[in-house]
Scaffold this motif. Sequence first.
Motif, PDB file in Angstrom:
ATOM      1  N   VAL A 299       0.855  -1.189   0.000  1.00 38.03           N
ATOM      2  CA  VAL A 299       0.000   0.000   0.000  1.00 38.03           C
ATOM      3  C   VAL A 299       0.889   1.237   0.000  1.00 38.03           C
ATOM      4  CG1 VAL A 299      -1.727   1.322   1.285  1.00 38.03           C
ATOM      5  CG2 VAL A 299      -1.892  -1.183   1.168  1.00 38.03           C
ATOM      6  N   MET A 300       0.529   2.209  -0.848  1.00 38.97           N
ATOM      7  CA  MET A 300       1.278   3.460  -0.937  1.00 38.97           C
ATOM      8  C   MET A 300       0.289   4.621  -1.035  1.00 38.97           C
ATOM      9  SD  MET A 300       2.470   3.245  -4.968  1.00 38.97           S
ATOM     10  CE  MET A 300       2.764   5.009  -5.188  1.00 38.97           C
TER      11      MET A 300
ATOM     12  N   SER B 282      -1.578   6.219   3.338  1.00 35.42           N
ATOM     13  CA  SER B 282      -0.480   5.634   4.105  1.00 35.42           C
ATOM     14  C   SER B 282       0.574   6.680   4.461  1.00 35.42           C
ATOM     15  CB  SER B 282       0.143   4.445   3.361  1.00 35.42           C
ATOM     16  OG  SER B 282       0.519   4.787   2.054  1.00 35.42           O
ATOM     17  N   GLU B 283       0.687   7.761   3.670  1.00 44.23           N
ATOM     18  CA  GLU B 283       1.557   8.870   4.059  1.00 44.23           C
ATOM     19  C   GLU B 283       1.058   9.487   5.373  1.00 44.23           C
ATOM     20  OE1 GLU B 283       4.572  11.724   3.901  1.00 44.23           O
ATOM     21  OE2 GLU B 283       4.320  10.071   2.480  1.00 44.23           O
TER      22      GLU B 283
ATOM     23  N   LYS C 198       3.779  -4.347   3.304  1.00 43.63           N
ATOM     24  CA  LYS C 198       4.493  -3.130   3.683  1.00 43.63           C
ATOM     25  C   LYS C 198       3.696  -1.913   3.227  1.00 43.63           C
ATOM     26  CE  LYS C 198       9.119  -1.060   3.807  1.00 43.63           C
ATOM     27  NZ  LYS C 198      10.547  -1.211   3.403  1.00 43.63           N
ATOM     28  N   PHE C 199       3.753  -0.867   4.035  1.00 48.90           N
ATOM     29  CA  PHE C 199       3.135   0.416   3.684  1.00 48.90           C
ATOM     30  C   PHE C 199       4.234   1.404   3.289  1.00 48.90           C
ATOM     31  CE2 PHE C 199      -0.119  -1.482   6.332  1.00 48.90           C
ATOM     32  CZ  PHE C 199      -1.309  -1.082   5.722  1.00 48.90           C
TER      33      PHE C 199
ATOM     34  N   ASP D 119       7.813   7.859  -1.178  1.00 52.56           N
ATOM     35  CA  ASP D 119       8.909   6.894  -1.046  1.00 52.56           C
ATOM     36  C   ASP D 119       8.644   5.605  -1.830  1.00 52.56           C
ATOM     37  OD1 ASP D 119       6.916   5.868   0.521  1.00 52.56           O
ATOM     38  OD2 ASP D 119       8.136   5.545   2.303  1.00 52.56           O
ATOM     39  N   TRP D 120       7.876   5.712  -2.935  1.00 52.70           N
ATOM     40  CA  TRP D 120       7.569   4.500  -3.694  1.00 52.70           C
ATOM     41  C   TRP D 120       8.790   3.935  -4.417  1.00 52.70           C
ATOM     42  CZ3 TRP D 120       8.425   5.486  -8.826  1.00 52.70           C
ATOM     43  CH2 TRP D 120       8.223   6.778  -9.294  1.00 52.70           C
ATOM     44  N   LYS D 121       9.867   4.706  -4.493  1.00 48.48           N
ATOM     45  CA  LYS D 121      11.095   4.142  -5.080  1.00 48.48           C
ATOM     46  C   LYS D 121      11.581   2.966  -4.245  1.00 48.48           C
ATOM     47  CE  LYS D 121      12.479   8.636  -6.928  1.00 48.48           C
ATOM     48  NZ  LYS D 121      13.452   9.749  -6.870  1.00 48.48           N
TER      49      LYS D 121
END
Length: 429
Positions: A80-81, A85-86, A101-102, A107-109
């Motif tokens: 999840v991004m 989740s931020e 993982k979130f 920070d999707w890199k």
Amino acid sequence: MRRVDVITLGCSKNLVDSEFLIRQFEAGGFSVEHDSADPKGEIVIINTCGFIGDAKEESIDTILDFAEAKKDGRINKLYVMGCLSERYLEQLGNEMPEVDKFYGKFDWKGLISDLGSTYRPDLVNERSLTTPAHYAYLKVSEGCNRKCSYCAIPIITGAHTSKPIEELVAEARALAAKGVKELQVIAQDLSYYGVDLYKKQMLAPLVEQLAEIEGIEWVRLHYAYPAGFPMDVMDVIANNSKVCAYMDIALQHISDNMLNKMRRHVSSEDTIKLIKEMREKVPGIHLRTTMITGHPGETEEDFKELMDFVASAKFERLGVFPYSHEEDTFAWKNYEDDIPQEVKQERANQIMEIQQEISRELNEGKIGKTLKVIIDRKEKDYYVGRSEFDSPEVDPEVLISSNKELHIGHFYNVKITDAEDYDLYAFED
């Protein structure tokens, strides 16, 4: 090849993030599907929205659905991004252990690395489009410096950060080379574009350069802010046939009492003057706006003023959000959420009833006129297109009959033959 299913929720700005992510995965040898009706991949990635209550609820429900699919063995990994989740990274991690993982919005890199691939900086301006091939969204900045009482966007995205003009032009050229003919220019706040980089508003010069790109025939602007609006943009719209006579500018209210409580830094008088000047500079411009009903402290008198304003301003496009009391916003900290949800919704419904009448009246005024449209798709007996006054997904469409085959992504001149509250009917001979 391993398959990844990317699910995008929320706004078009999220969609752009997903498109950059998909391109990186494809470059790493993954097979990627977007918003599949039946995800079957080893890996599902959900790009969430966390703007208001309904959007958060949709994001949570989607995560839970895929967590169940993982339990049942229908998928192997769940990530999840995005905005939700931020905003709630630690809380979600504690409450949803089924998610592998979130990640936050920026920070999707790390997600690419965690899945065994390598981030490719040489592809920084490349995306795999999820829209029809003839149009794309161009996100020109991220974040917002405004501090409106109700809005969680600055909490999620941080300060306004403009993307340099040369990078945006390069990205738009690459899109045009792929066949994109229409750019939807988007940001949290178009009005502020360039101030952080160039120490002055630079939306007008940016739009001029985008309109010069070979292959681009329409440029449409979304999500401007009324306070400090850059009026030189209206000159660009008036003088350049490639820039659509369209402006999406969120006004939110008209009562000075509410504008002050909302911390909008604009008055009722300022707003009315701005709309008048826009219509004078660009005759025939279609204005899209949004309003909020039920913000803390909204009186019956405030709401009556809003209804009267909507009735008199006759916006071509208008939407309404019932107020959502969002954690950590100024309103959350300083105001009681004192208006019942049913009152908020009823007020929103009343505004939309007024707008429905306005929309029908304006649409009927187009009967007999000829409009240039772009064809998005075919549905049963109709080709479905849009004029320069219509943005995809959010605005009305033109349903077109023709004696000959029309081509998706091509422009045609059609004659309007009939009108409904929101959609138009046309004939192409």
